[in-house]
Design a protein around this motif. Structure first.
Motif, short mmCIF file in Angstrom:
data_model
loop_
_atom_site.label_atom_id
_atom_site.label_comp_id
_atom_site.label_asym_id
_atom_site.label_seq_id
_atom_site.Cartn_x
_atom_site.Cartn_y
_atom_site.Cartn_z
N MET A 1 0.85 -1.19 0.00
CA MET A 1 0.00 0.00 0.00
C MET A 1 0.89 1.25 0.00
O MET A 1 1.70 1.45 0.90
CB MET A 1 -0.89 0.02 1.24
N SER A 2 0.74 2.10 -1.00
CA SER A 2 1.57 3.29 -1.11
C SER A 2 1.25 4.28 -0.01
O SER A 2 0.09 4.52 0.32
CB SER A 2 1.36 3.94 -2.48
N LEU A 3 2.29 4.89 0.54
CA LEU A 3 2.09 5.89 1.57
C LEU A 3 1.49 7.17 1.03
O LEU A 3 0.97 8.00 1.79
CB LEU A 3 3.43 6.20 2.26
N THR A 4 1.60 7.39 -0.28
CA THR A 4 1.06 8.61 -0.87
C THR A 4 -0.36 8.44 -1.39
O THR A 4 -0.94 9.39 -1.89
CB THR A 4 1.97 9.08 -2.03
N SER A 5 -0.91 7.23 -1.30
CA SER A 5 -2.28 7.01 -1.76
C SER A 5 -3.26 7.48 -0.69
O SER A 5 -2.91 7.74 0.46
CB SER A 5 -2.51 5.53 -2.06
N ALA A 6 -4.54 7.55 -1.07
CA ALA A 6 -5.57 8.02 -0.14
C ALA A 6 -5.94 6.95 0.88
O ALA A 6 -6.45 7.28 1.97
CB ALA A 6 -6.81 8.46 -0.92
N THR A 7 -5.68 5.69 0.59
CA THR A 7 -6.15 4.61 1.45
C THR A 7 -5.61 4.67 2.88
O THR A 7 -6.40 4.65 3.83
CB THR A 7 -5.81 3.24 0.82
N PRO A 8 -4.28 4.74 3.10
CA PRO A 8 -3.82 4.80 4.49
C PRO A 8 -4.31 6.03 5.23
O PRO A 8 -4.57 5.98 6.44
CB PRO A 8 -2.29 4.78 4.36
N LEU A 9 -4.46 7.15 4.52
CA LEU A 9 -4.96 8.36 5.16
C LEU A 9 -6.40 8.19 5.60
O LEU A 9 -6.78 8.55 6.71
CB LEU A 9 -4.82 9.55 4.22
N LEU A 10 -7.23 7.60 4.73
CA LEU A 10 -8.63 7.38 5.08
C LEU A 10 -8.76 6.41 6.26
O LEU A 10 -9.59 6.59 7.14
CB LEU A 10 -9.38 6.84 3.86
N ILE A 11 -7.92 5.37 6.26
CA ILE A 11 -7.94 4.41 7.37
C ILE A 11 -7.57 5.11 8.68
O ILE A 11 -8.20 4.91 9.72
CB ILE A 11 -6.99 3.23 7.09
N ALA A 12 -6.52 5.95 8.62
CA ALA A 12 -6.08 6.65 9.83
C ALA A 12 -7.16 7.59 10.35
O ALA A 12 -7.40 7.67 11.56
CB ALA A 12 -4.80 7.43 9.53
N VAL A 13 -7.82 8.31 9.45
CA VAL A 13 -8.89 9.23 9.86
C VAL A 13 -10.05 8.45 10.47
O VAL A 13 -10.62 8.85 11.50
CB VAL A 13 -9.38 10.06 8.66
N LEU A 14 -10.40 7.30 9.86
CA LEU A 14 -11.50 6.49 10.38
C LEU A 14 -11.18 5.94 11.76
O LEU A 14 -12.01 6.01 12.69
CB LEU A 14 -11.79 5.35 9.41
N VAL A 15 -9.99 5.40 11.94
CA VAL A 15 -9.59 4.85 13.24
C VAL A 15 -9.55 5.95 14.30
O VAL A 15 -9.98 5.76 15.45
CB VAL A 15 -8.23 4.13 13.13
N LEU A 16 -9.04 7.13 13.92
CA LEU A 16 -9.00 8.25 14.85
C LEU A 16 -10.41 8.66 15.28
O LEU A 16 -10.67 8.89 16.47
CB LEU A 16 -8.28 9.44 14.21
N ALA A 17 -11.33 8.73 14.31
CA ALA A 17 -12.70 9.13 14.63
C ALA A 17 -13.37 8.10 15.55
O ALA A 17 -14.06 8.47 16.52
CB ALA A 17 -13.50 9.30 13.34
N LEU A 18 -13.19 6.81 15.26
CA LEU A 18 -13.78 5.77 16.08
C LEU A 18 -13.20 5.77 17.50
O LEU A 18 -13.92 5.59 18.49
CB LEU A 18 -13.57 4.40 15.43
N THR A 19 -11.88 5.99 17.58
CA THR A 19 -11.24 6.03 18.90
C THR A 19 -11.74 7.23 19.71
O THR A 19 -11.99 7.13 20.92
CB THR A 19 -9.71 6.09 18.75
N PHE A 20 -11.90 8.36 19.04
CA PHE A 20 -12.39 9.56 19.72
C PHE A 20 -13.83 9.34 20.22
O PHE A 20 -14.17 9.71 21.34
CB PHE A 20 -12.33 10.75 18.77
N ALA A 21 -14.66 8.72 19.37
CA ALA A 21 -16.04 8.43 19.78
C ALA A 21 -16.07 7.46 20.95
O ALA A 21 -16.86 7.62 21.90
CB ALA A 21 -16.81 7.85 18.59
N ALA A 22 -15.19 6.46 20.92
CA ALA A 22 -15.12 5.50 22.02
C ALA A 22 -14.67 6.19 23.31
O ALA A 22 -15.16 5.87 24.41
CB ALA A 22 -14.17 4.37 21.67
#
Length: 374
Positions: A1-22
């Motif tokens: 998975m390329s570090l410059t692609s949108a995928t790792p960024l979207l995953i990081a944002v999603l995990v951050l949001a879920l952790t914050f909600a938790a």
């Protein structure tokens, strides 16, 4: 998975949001005293901070294209495999083509084209990736035998060659300057200032290691000239039709190559350049006790102790925001005839893309007047 692609960024944002909600949901249960509850609160806060920093880092990497893969980030990426035997004889292998992103797009005769290539170094025995911008005039009818001035453009380190296309817009800026009749059309060879993906070789021939200076000073011009209709090396000991420019570490390489190899490059441009190689964890030992080569790699020392050819230099800095202001002034003072030096000094700037975007158009115009006019 390329570090410059949108995928790792979207995953990081999603995990951050879920952790914050938790954290919001579970925080009341972690209230009060007791080691477990205190440890739970501290752990949750630390996890959110780590995820936030990771997200910011991914945004910065996607913006500035510093690392292309997890292996590059860890500093242990493997070198590219050697080319197949039938391809090894080709000095430049074209791996693909892409549009230039010029306004309105269009066919090569209108917008030019960018070729992704692999350059083989005959003497240095390395294969280095690059992007070659060919201007529209290269493909236009009647220009089949026309040759074009050529500029090698180098990124900083760490960084990716895509920075020069997506972040600094070199092809679009070169295209626009030709349309404005400020520069002649030129070929751009865009790449990193290193011959190894994870090591900052800084255009130095490392004893027993990569021959980075040999590649950029000899192999690269020879390979590109054998593949494309570049301007010939004319004028005896000076290559009138070739220039090299770069920012930061790439700027150091550009000035070093133009200073010490006027037979290859008639002009060198250093945007926020360093004036000596930086020996650190990214570079490793560049000299292995060779003190003479270490002194030679210091550009200020070289200007004082080595002959200066008929080369033109352009250096840029800022009175506020740049750490290289004083060394740049020393570089200017030490340049002597037959060499020439010009400079751009901004009131406010920094070691960043915003500053370099301001300096690139006048720098390309300056280059066009040095290597593009007969």
């Amino acid at each position: 998975m390329s570090l410059t692609s949108a995928t790792p960024l979207l995953i990081a944002v999603l995990v951050l949001a879920l952790t914050f909600a938790a954290a919001i949901r579970w925080w009341p249960r972690l209230g009060g005293r007791g080691r477990r509850r205190v440890a739970g609160r501290v752990g949750l806060l630390c996890l959110i901070q780590v995820l936030l920093l990771a997200t910011v880092g991914l945004v910065a990497n996607r913006t500035f294209l510093l690392y292309g893969s997890w292996a590059e980030l860890a500093g242990n990426s493997q070198p590219a495999p050697p080319p197949a035997r039938d391809a090894a004889d080709k000095p430049v292998r074209v791996l693909g083509r892409q549009q230039t992103g010029t306004p309105g797009g269009g066919p090569p005769q209108v917008a030019g084209v960018i070729e992704k290539v692999m350059v083989h170094g005959a003497r240095s025995a390395v294969d280095v990736p690059a992007y070659v911008y060919l201007p529209p005039e290269y493909f236009q009818k009647g220009n089949e035998d026309r040759t074009f001035p050529t500029t090698v453009v180098l990124t900083g380190f760490p960084g990716m060659a895509e920075n020069l296309i997506k972040g600094l817009d070199y092809p679009k800026k070169a295209w626009a300057l030709v349309k404005e009749k400020k520069t002649p059309p030129m070929i751009l060879v865009m790449m990193r200032p290193t011959t190894e993906s994870a090591r900052n070789t800084q255009c130095v021939d490392v004893p027993g290691g990569p021959r980075s200076e040999t590649f950029f000073a000899a192999d690269l011009p020879n390979a590109v000239s054998a593949t494309y209709r570049t301007a010939p090396h004319r004028g005896g000991a000076t290559a009138r039709g070739w220039a090299v420019m770069g920012d930061s570490t790439g700027g150091y390489c550009a000035l070093k190559l133009a200073l010490q190899h006027p037979e290859s490059y008639a002009a060198g441009v250093g945007l926020s350049a360093d004036y000596a190689p930086e020996v650190d964890g990214y570079s490793g030992d560049l000299f292995h006790g060779n003190s003479a080569e270490e002194r030679r790699s210091d550009l200020l020392w070289s200007l004082d102790h080595l002959p200066q050819g008929k080369t033109s230099f352009l250096v840029t800095t800022s009175t506020q925001g740049e750490a290289n202001y004083k060394p740049t002034q020393k570089f200017i003072e030490k340049v002597k005839a037959p060499a020439r030096v010009s400079s751009i000094t901004l009131d406010h700037g920094g070691h960043n893309f915003a500053t370099w975007r301001r300096e690139i158009p006048p720098a390309l115009e300056w280059i066009g007047n040095r290597i593009g006019r007969d």
